[in-house]
Design an enzyme around this catalytic site. Structure first.
Site, PDB file in Angstrom:
ATOM      1  N   SER A  15       6.581  73.919  48.103  1.00 34.74           N
ATOM      2  CA  SER A  15       6.629  72.819  47.139  1.00 34.74           C
ATOM      3  C   SER A  15       5.434  71.913  47.342  1.00 34.74           C
ATOM      4  CB  SER A  15       7.912  72.008  47.332  1.00 34.74           C
ATOM      5  OG  SER A  15       7.911  70.893  46.452  1.00 34.74           O
ATOM      6  N   LYS A  20      10.534  66.331  47.862  1.00 34.30           N
ATOM      7  CA  LYS A  20      11.299  67.537  48.190  1.00 34.30           C
ATOM      8  C   LYS A  20      10.950  68.058  49.575  1.00 34.30           C
ATOM      9  CE  LYS A  20      11.886  69.937  43.868  1.00 34.30           C
ATOM     10  NZ  LYS A  20      11.504  71.192  43.224  1.00 34.30           N
ATOM     11  N   ASP A  76      14.129  74.820  43.199  1.00 29.83           N
ATOM     12  CA  ASP A  76      13.922  74.369  41.830  1.00 29.83           C
ATOM     13  C   ASP A  76      15.164  73.589  41.461  1.00 29.83           C
ATOM     14  OD1 ASP A  76      11.851  74.581  39.677  1.00 29.83           O
ATOM     15  OD2 ASP A  76      13.672  74.903  38.536  1.00 29.83           O
ATOM     16  N   SER A  77      14.952  72.396  41.002  1.00 31.60           N
ATOM     17  CA  SER A  77      16.093  71.522  40.816  1.00 31.60           C
ATOM     18  C   SER A  77      15.859  70.625  39.629  1.00 31.60           C
ATOM     19  CB  SER A  77      16.293  70.684  42.075  1.00 31.60           C
ATOM     20  OG  SER A  77      15.061  70.112  42.465  1.00 31.60           O
ATOM     21  N   GLY A 157      12.438  60.785  42.058  1.00 28.78           N
ATOM     22  CA  GLY A 157      12.832  61.290  40.741  1.00 28.78           C
ATOM     23  C   GLY A 157      13.867  60.408  40.048  1.00 28.78           C
ATOM     24  N   HIS A 184      23.098  67.962  45.842  1.00 34.93           N
ATOM     25  CA  HIS A 184      22.979  69.333  45.336  1.00 34.93           C
ATOM     26  C   HIS A 184      22.142  70.177  46.292  1.00 34.93           C
ATOM     27  CE1 HIS A 184      19.902  66.625  44.084  1.00 34.93           C
ATOM     28  NE2 HIS A 184      19.149  67.532  43.512  1.00 34.93           N
ATOM     29  N   ARG A 185      21.026  69.597  46.778  1.00 32.00           N
ATOM     30  CA  ARG A 185      20.130  70.322  47.672  1.00 32.00           C
ATOM     31  C   ARG A 185      20.840  70.630  48.995  1.00 32.00           C
ATOM     32  NH1 ARG A 185      16.592  67.146  46.673  1.00 32.00           N
ATOM     33  NH2 ARG A 185      15.775  68.341  44.934  1.00 32.00           N
TER      34      ARG A 185
HETATM   35  P1  IMP Z   1      10.855  71.000  40.051  1.00 29.32           P
HETATM   36  O1  IMP Z   1      12.043  71.650  40.707  1.00 29.32           O
HETATM   37  O2  IMP Z   1       9.678  70.951  40.925  1.00 29.32           O
HETATM   38  O3  IMP Z   1      10.625  71.568  38.686  1.00 29.32           O
HETATM   39  O4  IMP Z   1      11.194  69.476  39.822  1.00 29.32           O
HETATM   40  C1  IMP Z   1      12.490  69.034  39.775  1.00 29.32           C
HETATM   41  C2  IMP Z   1      12.537  67.611  39.293  1.00 29.32           C
HETATM   42  O5  IMP Z   1      13.934  67.313  39.160  1.00 29.32           O
HETATM   43  C3  IMP Z   1      12.008  66.600  40.267  1.00 29.32           C
HETATM   44  O6  IMP Z   1      10.674  66.278  40.058  1.00 29.32           O
HETATM   45  C4  IMP Z   1      12.897  65.411  39.953  1.00 29.32           C
HETATM   46  O7  IMP Z   1      12.458  64.827  38.800  1.00 29.32           O
HETATM   47  C5  IMP Z   1      14.223  66.045  39.604  1.00 29.32           C
HETATM   48  N1  IMP Z   1      15.060  66.106  40.803  1.00 29.32           N
HETATM   49  C6  IMP Z   1      15.384  67.207  41.524  1.00 29.32           C
HETATM   50  N2  IMP Z   1      16.130  66.887  42.584  1.00 29.32           N
HETATM   51  C7  IMP Z   1      16.267  65.545  42.539  1.00 29.32           C
HETATM   52  C8  IMP Z   1      16.912  64.634  43.404  1.00 29.32           C
HETATM   53  O8  IMP Z   1      17.495  64.951  44.445  1.00 29.32           O
HETATM   54  N3  IMP Z   1      16.838  63.361  43.016  1.00 29.32           N
HETATM   55  C9  IMP Z   1      16.192  62.945  41.896  1.00 29.32           C
HETATM   56  N4  IMP Z   1      15.550  63.747  41.083  1.00 29.32           N
HETATM   57  C10 IMP Z   1      15.596  65.056  41.398  1.00 29.32           C
END
Ligand code: IMP
Length: 203
Positions: A15, A20, A76-77, A157, A184-185
């Site tokens: 990442s 993250k 991915d979240s 985020g 969730h993570r």
């Molecule tokens: P990606 O998985 O890199 O596409 O980005 C996932 C996006 O989801 C992040 O940049 C945040 O905007 C949001 N996100 C994922 N996990 C969290 C979290 O634990 N808290 C807040 N936002 C999250």
């Protein structure tokens, strides 16, 4: 079938998102698994063309494992809002624009939501890939409600607008350990630990 156990000495966190990397590093801290981030190793940031969290996590983990010749873990979240037909979903990062400004992203969620149902959930898909292409995937989810205005400066985020079910503080107000206990993570990670880190020495 039993999952493949991680025996290699180093794990790449695939990442480029510092929030993250920090959270995954904290989740891995109790295990004897030194981590290197994709940014530290100078790995490129792959596109995320998948339409699901799982597909994107697998793409990122495989790309990093193959480039670094080491096992790699990708997350991915995103935030899923059922009243917005699941958006921002896999586009959660994109809603923050090129400047990665989540004040903007949260305001867009609020604007698009209007008076509709404020239920939401975060999803995390974790993919652990090995350089030979083997991959294991684990998912976690936490349900909650969206608050407005956003509250708190912890986390990253969409955290300041997410109130987990049964809680009084948003993820943005919670101490990191409190978020890590229920996120969730963390839930996806608990599944990964059982399957792939079982037997690793605890510090
Ligand atoms: P990606 O998985 O890199 O596409 O980005 C996932 C996006 O989801 C992040 O940049 C945040 O905007 C949001 N996100 C994922 N996990 C969290 C979290 O634990 N808290 C807040 N936002 C999250």
């Amino acid at each position: 079938m039993a999952e493949r156990v991680l025996i290699e000495p180093v794990l790449v966190v695939a990442s480029h998102n510092p929030g993250k990397v920090r959270e995954i590093g904290a989740l891995l801290a109790p295990f004897a698994v030194p981590v290197r981030s994709a940014a530290e190793l100078g790995l490129p940031e792959p596109e995320e063309p998948g339409v699901t969290f799982v597909a994107n996590a697998v793409i990122k983990a495989r790309a990093a494992a193959s480039a670094a010749a080491l096992p790699a873990l990708a997350d991915d979240s995103g935030l899923v809002v059922p009243a917005l037909q699941g958006r921002p979903g896999v586009h959660s990062a994109r809603w923050a624009g090129p400047g990665r400004d989540f004040t903007v992203a949260m305001a867009r969620v609020q604007d698009e939501l209007g008076p509709r149902d404020r239920s939401a959930y975060f999803v995390a898909a974790l993919a652990l890939a090995w350089p030979d292409g083997h991959v294991a995937v684990f998912e976690g989810r936490i349900d909650g409600t969206l608050v407005w205005p956003p509250r708190g400066t912890q986390g990253f985020g969409y955290d300041p607008m997410f109130l987990p079910q049964g809680g009084a503080e948003t993820f943005g107000e919670m101490a990191p350990e409190a978020k890590h206990a229920i996120s969730h993570r963390a839930r996806a990670f608990a599944r990964l630990v059982t399957a792939c880190l079982d037997g690793r020495q605890h510090r």
